[in-house]
Scaffold this active site. Structure first.
Site, PDB file in Angstrom:
ATOM      1  N   ARG A  30       7.630  -8.949   6.943  1.00 47.96           N
ATOM      2  CA  ARG A  30       7.520  -7.731   6.150  1.00 47.96           C
ATOM      3  C   ARG A  30       8.452  -6.682   6.753  1.00 47.96           C
ATOM      4  NH1 ARG A  30       2.140  -4.253   7.893  1.00 47.96           N
ATOM      5  NH2 ARG A  30       3.022  -2.791   6.402  1.00 47.96           N
ATOM      6  N   ARG A  31       8.586  -5.551   6.069  1.00 47.87           N
ATOM      7  CA  ARG A  31       9.392  -4.428   6.564  1.00 47.87           C
ATOM      8  C   ARG A  31      10.768  -4.877   7.029  1.00 47.87           C
ATOM      9  NH1 ARG A  31       5.078  -0.720  10.021  1.00 47.87           N
ATOM     10  NH2 ARG A  31       4.398   0.445   8.197  1.00 47.87           N
TER      11      ARG A  31
ATOM     12  N   HIS B 235      -7.773   2.407   9.551  1.00 43.60           N
ATOM     13  CA  HIS B 235      -8.701   1.553   8.821  1.00 43.60           C
ATOM     14  C   HIS B 235      -9.637   2.346   7.907  1.00 43.60           C
ATOM     15  CE1 HIS B 235     -10.697  -1.944   7.442  1.00 43.60           C
ATOM     16  NE2 HIS B 235     -11.819  -1.293   7.622  1.00 43.60           N
TER      17      HIS B 235
ATOM     18  N   TYR C  65     -10.822   2.814   3.446  1.00 40.20           N
ATOM     19  CA  TYR C  65     -12.100   3.083   2.772  1.00 40.20           C
ATOM     20  C   TYR C  65     -12.081   4.423   2.043  1.00 40.20           C
ATOM     21  CZ  TYR C  65     -13.925  -1.256   3.976  1.00 40.20           C
ATOM     22  OH  TYR C  65     -14.098  -2.602   3.997  1.00 40.20           O
TER      23      TYR C  65
ATOM     24  N   HIS D 248      -1.345  -8.757   0.490  1.00 43.01           N
ATOM     25  CA  HIS D 248      -2.747  -8.367   0.619  1.00 43.01           C
ATOM     26  C   HIS D 248      -2.990  -6.929   0.157  1.00 43.01           C
ATOM     27  CE1 HIS D 248      -6.685  -7.549   2.236  1.00 43.01           C
ATOM     28  NE2 HIS D 248      -6.178  -6.562   2.931  1.00 43.01           N
ATOM     29  N   PHE D 249      -2.189  -5.979   0.667  1.00 41.51           N
ATOM     30  CA  PHE D 249      -2.595  -4.616   0.285  1.00 41.51           C
ATOM     31  C   PHE D 249      -2.188  -4.245  -1.145  1.00 41.51           C
ATOM     32  CE2 PHE D 249       0.784  -3.682   3.558  1.00 41.51           C
ATOM     33  CZ  PHE D 249       1.791  -3.314   2.687  1.00 41.51           C
ATOM     34  N   HIS D 250      -1.307  -5.037  -1.749  1.00 41.38           N
ATOM     35  CA  HIS D 250      -1.071  -4.765  -3.169  1.00 41.38           C
ATOM     36  C   HIS D 250      -2.204  -5.294  -4.059  1.00 41.38           C
ATOM     37  CE1 HIS D 250       3.041  -3.783  -1.789  1.00 41.38           C
ATOM     38  NE2 HIS D 250       2.993  -2.934  -2.799  1.00 41.38           N
TER      39      HIS D 250
HETATM   40  C1  HEM Z   1       6.079  -0.868  -8.976  1.00 37.11           C
HETATM   41  C2  HEM Z   1       5.076  -1.226  -8.194  1.00 37.11           C
HETATM   42  C3  HEM Z   1       5.275  -1.679  -6.766  1.00 37.11           C
HETATM   43  C4  HEM Z   1       6.267  -2.468  -6.233  1.00 37.11           C
HETATM   44  C5  HEM Z   1       7.422  -3.121  -6.956  1.00 37.11           C
HETATM   45  C6  HEM Z   1       6.020  -2.566  -4.808  1.00 37.11           C
HETATM   46  C7  HEM Z   1       6.782  -3.301  -3.902  1.00 37.11           C
HETATM   47  C8  HEM Z   1       6.629  -3.306  -2.525  1.00 37.11           C
HETATM   48  C9  HEM Z   1       7.355  -4.129  -1.594  1.00 37.11           C
HETATM   49  C10 HEM Z   1       8.412  -5.163  -1.958  1.00 37.11           C
HETATM   50  C11 HEM Z   1       6.932  -3.811  -0.339  1.00 37.11           C
HETATM   51  C12 HEM Z   1       7.314  -4.453   0.988  1.00 37.11           C
HETATM   52  C13 HEM Z   1       8.603  -4.106   1.558  1.00 37.11           C
HETATM   53  C14 HEM Z   1       8.791  -4.675   2.939  1.00 37.11           C
HETATM   54  O1  HEM Z   1       7.845  -4.918   3.703  1.00 37.11           O
HETATM   55  O2  HEM Z   1       9.978  -4.896   3.287  1.00 37.11           O
HETATM   56  C15 HEM Z   1       5.936  -2.777  -0.471  1.00 37.11           C
HETATM   57  C16 HEM Z   1       5.282  -2.175   0.574  1.00 37.11           C
HETATM   58  C17 HEM Z   1       4.214  -1.315   0.438  1.00 37.11           C
HETATM   59  N1  HEM Z   1       3.611  -0.934  -0.748  1.00 37.11           N
HETATM   60 FE1  HEM Z   1       4.248  -1.375  -2.625  1.00 37.11          FE
HETATM   61  N2  HEM Z   1       4.884  -1.843  -4.517  1.00 37.11           N
HETATM   62  C18 HEM Z   1       4.404  -1.290  -5.684  1.00 37.11           C
HETATM   63  C19 HEM Z   1       3.271  -0.497  -5.822  1.00 37.11           C
HETATM   64  C20 HEM Z   1       2.480  -0.072  -4.785  1.00 37.11           C
HETATM   65  C21 HEM Z   1       1.266   0.700  -4.914  1.00 37.11           C
HETATM   66  C22 HEM Z   1       0.647   1.140  -6.253  1.00 37.11           C
HETATM   67  C23 HEM Z   1       0.822   0.955  -3.661  1.00 37.11           C
HETATM   68  C24 HEM Z   1      -0.399   1.716  -3.192  1.00 37.11           C
HETATM   69  C25 HEM Z   1      -1.164   2.480  -3.920  1.00 37.11           C
HETATM   70  C26 HEM Z   1       1.765   0.375  -2.718  1.00 37.11           C
HETATM   71  C27 HEM Z   1       1.672   0.465  -1.349  1.00 37.11           C
HETATM   72  C28 HEM Z   1       2.560  -0.097  -0.445  1.00 37.11           C
HETATM   73  C29 HEM Z   1       2.488   0.078   0.992  1.00 37.11           C
HETATM   74  C30 HEM Z   1       1.462   0.907   1.763  1.00 37.11           C
HETATM   75  C31 HEM Z   1       3.541  -0.674   1.549  1.00 37.11           C
HETATM   76  C32 HEM Z   1       3.854  -0.839   3.041  1.00 37.11           C
HETATM   77  C33 HEM Z   1       4.938   0.051   3.485  1.00 37.11           C
HETATM   78  C34 HEM Z   1       5.306  -0.240   4.909  1.00 37.11           C
HETATM   79  O3  HEM Z   1       5.306  -1.409   5.323  1.00 37.11           O
HETATM   80  O4  HEM Z   1       5.576   0.737   5.636  1.00 37.11           O
HETATM   81  N3  HEM Z   1       2.745  -0.247  -3.429  1.00 37.11           N
HETATM   82  N4  HEM Z   1       5.752  -2.493  -1.811  1.00 37.11           N
HETATM   83 CU   LIG Z   2      -8.290  -2.409   8.726  1.00 34.62          CU
END
Ligand code: HEM
Ligand SMILES: [Cu+2]
Length: 552
Positions: free
Chosen positions: A437-438, A221, A225, A372-374
């Site tokens: 997710r995931r 968490h 921050y 949310h985190f996006h």
């Molecule tokens: C081209 C831009 C991006 C696309 C298309 C994208 C797409 C995605 C998608 C589809 C997932 C979910 C996959 C799943 O749960 O099966 C994901 C997970 C995630 N994304 Fe992105 N994202 C983008 C940019 C970013 C950026 C800029 C960040 C952070 C600075 C970010 C951080 C994360 C994180 C932390 C996860 C979770 C990974 C996990 O569950 O282990 N993403 N993203």
């Molecule tokens: Cu938290």
């Protein structure tokens, strides 16, 4: 060539950090592109590449590597700008820290690419990666600590030479963020050194899963921050300068950062609301502490909009909202950050939902969380960093953001906003309807349930369209970065980009705000209250340790 006002040593150091950040950004967003197409069955990966391998790379490269390296570049350039050039020792230790962080990163990335660590960025046990993956993580954290302590050392030298003075707001906020980061990492370092490494190398047989998850979220968490506070620094200190005014209130700004140190750490259980082994009382207590963070968040929102309105009126804005039109919308350094703030409004509201015990049941582990985190780290933080990039790289490289490049920068931030609006809205709605997710593509559901995912917004195709726009935007950003670094015309003295720092009036700031011993002390008391008994419980009443699992 004219290079800002920054010494050569810090300039190279900050650029080295930025280079790593943007290399990670490019590969990470490419992984994101693959994910959105795999999830709607438009793409099948070749046998040697796995969805969870790609997703591990995506999470690590963007949420950990891009952010951390960018943040250190920003801190190093800003600390040199506000406190003066680094001494020889400070510079040397910053480099050593940078090298250790980089080696850790390379080790981790090698393990992920080699198919030895598809454990996602949270590396939950009992999934087990190669031992070297955890060694890489440890090196990464230790490297950031070395850089962090080097920067704190620079601050201490300044304070010794300026007895009785308040440090500049930028330096104060850097130190606050680093203190929070160093305390937060204690959890993940403990888990990695004492649990994961012995277990992964086979020195011990079992791992206490719930303890490892709790130690991870003790870190996880405050990690958010660690991303957010540097963005807030830009909002508090840089934006007013771009607007041509000063910081709204110095003491409010310092107080809010102190509150973030106190209330961002003892709250990790709000990520574990569905987990057994932690009594409800402790989850309740940590949830209450979580909600305390709303106070500094709204303080931040208040002072931002106060700054905008006061400045807009100074510039002649009339009526209730006339000031809004007077803001410098044609300056991409401002507009990018304004959009970032706007995304944070639904982002923050969603966070309150996630942290609420009952509502968390609805959204837990669904695509909602991804949505949310996006719109928290993926846009408010990332787009603030884009907005900083547009002047920080010219400041470091001695080049200019030309009119043509500024136009491209506008296209970049607007396409990112459109892409993110599509992708994250689809993710939120899909998540509410139960999309997990995931999870790679799956047809494993009843036809009636699959029909829920056929709406305009509740659709994996909408998510993929958004994701594709996002990747184009990311590529454009890389183009702009390359231009600003190596190709754009060199600036002369008058055109040189400066590091914009607003002046901050400390005449009404109470001295105890810069008493770190006090704040660190209170932070540890809160942590002890929130964590001692439940962690002791998890250790004393540990179930048999879990063996190793590799599901890929
Ligand atoms: C081209 C831009 C991006 C696309 C298309 C994208 C797409 C995605 C998608 C589809 C997932 C979910 C996959 C799943 O749960 O099966 C994901 C997970 C995630 N994304 Fe992105 N994202 C983008 C940019 C970013 C950026 C800029 C960040 C952070 C600075 C970010 C951080 C994360 C994180 C932390 C996860 C979770 C990974 C996990 O569950 O282990 N993403 N993203
Ligand atoms: Cu938290």
């Amino acid at each position: 060539m004219i290079v800002g006002q920054i010494a050569k040593g810090e300039r190279k150091l900050a650029l080295a950090n930025l280079g790593f950040a943007y290399a990670a950004f490019l590969i990470g967003t490419l992984c994101g592109l693959l994910q959105v197409f795999i999830r709607n069955d438009a793409l099948t990966l070749p046998g040697w590449l796995d969805y969870y391998q790609v997703l591990t790379a995506h999470g690590l490269l963007l949420a950990i590597v891009f952010t951390t390296f960018f943040i250190f570049a920003f801190f190093q350039a800003g600390m040199s700008r506000t406190l003066g050039s680094f001494g020889r020792k400070v510079l040397l230790w910053n480099w050593i820290g940078f090298i250790v962080t980089s080696l850790g990163t390379l080790l981790v990335v090698t393990m992920v690419i080699g198919g030895q660590a598809s454990v996602l960025y949270t590396f939950y046990a009992p999934l087990q990666a190669h031992g070297l993956f955890y060694v890489g993580l440890a090196l990464f954290v230790i490297g950031t600590w070395i850089q962090g302590f080097a920067l704190i050392g620079h601050y201490r030298v300044w304070r010794k030479q300026h007895k009785g003075e308040f440090s500049p707001l930028f330096a104060f906020m850097t130190v606050a963020t680093l203190i929070m980061w160093i305390i937060a990492c204690l959890g993940v370092v403990a888990a990695v050194l004492f649990q994961f490494i012995p277990w992964a190398f086979g020195w011990v047989e079992g791992i206490n899963v719930e303890l490892s998850r709790s130690l991870f979220w003790y870190f996880g968490h405050p990690l958010v921050y660690f991303w957010l506070l540097p963005a807030y620094m830009a909002w508090y200190v840089i934006v007013p300068k771009i607007l041509g005014t000063k910081v709204f209130s110095d003491s409010l700004a310092r107080l809010s950062f102190v509150l973030f140190i106190l209330f961002s750490i003892p709250v990790g259980f709000h990520h574990q609301l569905t987990e057994p082994g932690i009594a409800s009382f402790w989850k309740f207590l940590q949830t209450v502490l979580t909600f305390m963070v709303i106070i500094p968040s709204l303080m931040t929102a208040f002072s931002m909009f106060a700054t905008f309105e006061l400045r807009g009126r100074e510039l002649g804005g009339k009526g209730l909202f006339g000031w809004f039109r007077k803001l410098p919308w044609k300056d991409v350094r401002f507009t990018s950050i304004f959009i970032a703030m706007a995304f944070f409004i639904p982002g923050g509201a969603g966070g309150i939902i996630n942290a609420s015990f009952q509502m968390n049941e609805v959204i837990h582990n669904t695509l909602w969380v991804v949505g949310h985190f996006h719109i928290t780290v993926g846009t408010p933080v990332a787009m603030t960093f884009f907005g900083l990039t547009f002047w920080l790289i010219p400041y470091l490289s001695g080049r200019r953001l030309t009119k043509a490049l500024q136009k491209l920068a506008f296209i970049q931030i607007i396409s990112w906003s459109v892409g993110m609006l599509l992708m994250s809205t689809a993710q939120h709605v899909l998540g509410l309807m139960g999309a997990p997710r995931r999870t790679a593509y799956t047809g494993y559901a009843h036809d009636d349930a699959l029909a829920w995912f056929d709406g305009v917004l509740s659709n994996h195709v909408t998510m993929a369209v958004g994701g594709a726009i996002l990747f184009l935007s990311a590529s454009l950003l890389i183009y702009i970065v390359i231009q600003l670094w190596w190709i754009a015309p060199k600036a002369d003295v008058h055109q040189a980009e400066t590091f914009p720092i607003a002046s901050s009036d400390v005449s009404a700031t109470p001295g105890f705000l810069e008493n770190w011993k006090l704040w660190v002390g209170i932070a540890f008391v809160l942590i002890a209250i929130a964590y001692t008994i439940p962690l002791a419980d998890l250790i004393q009443h540990a179930p048999p340790g879990s063996g190793r699992f590799q599901t890929w």
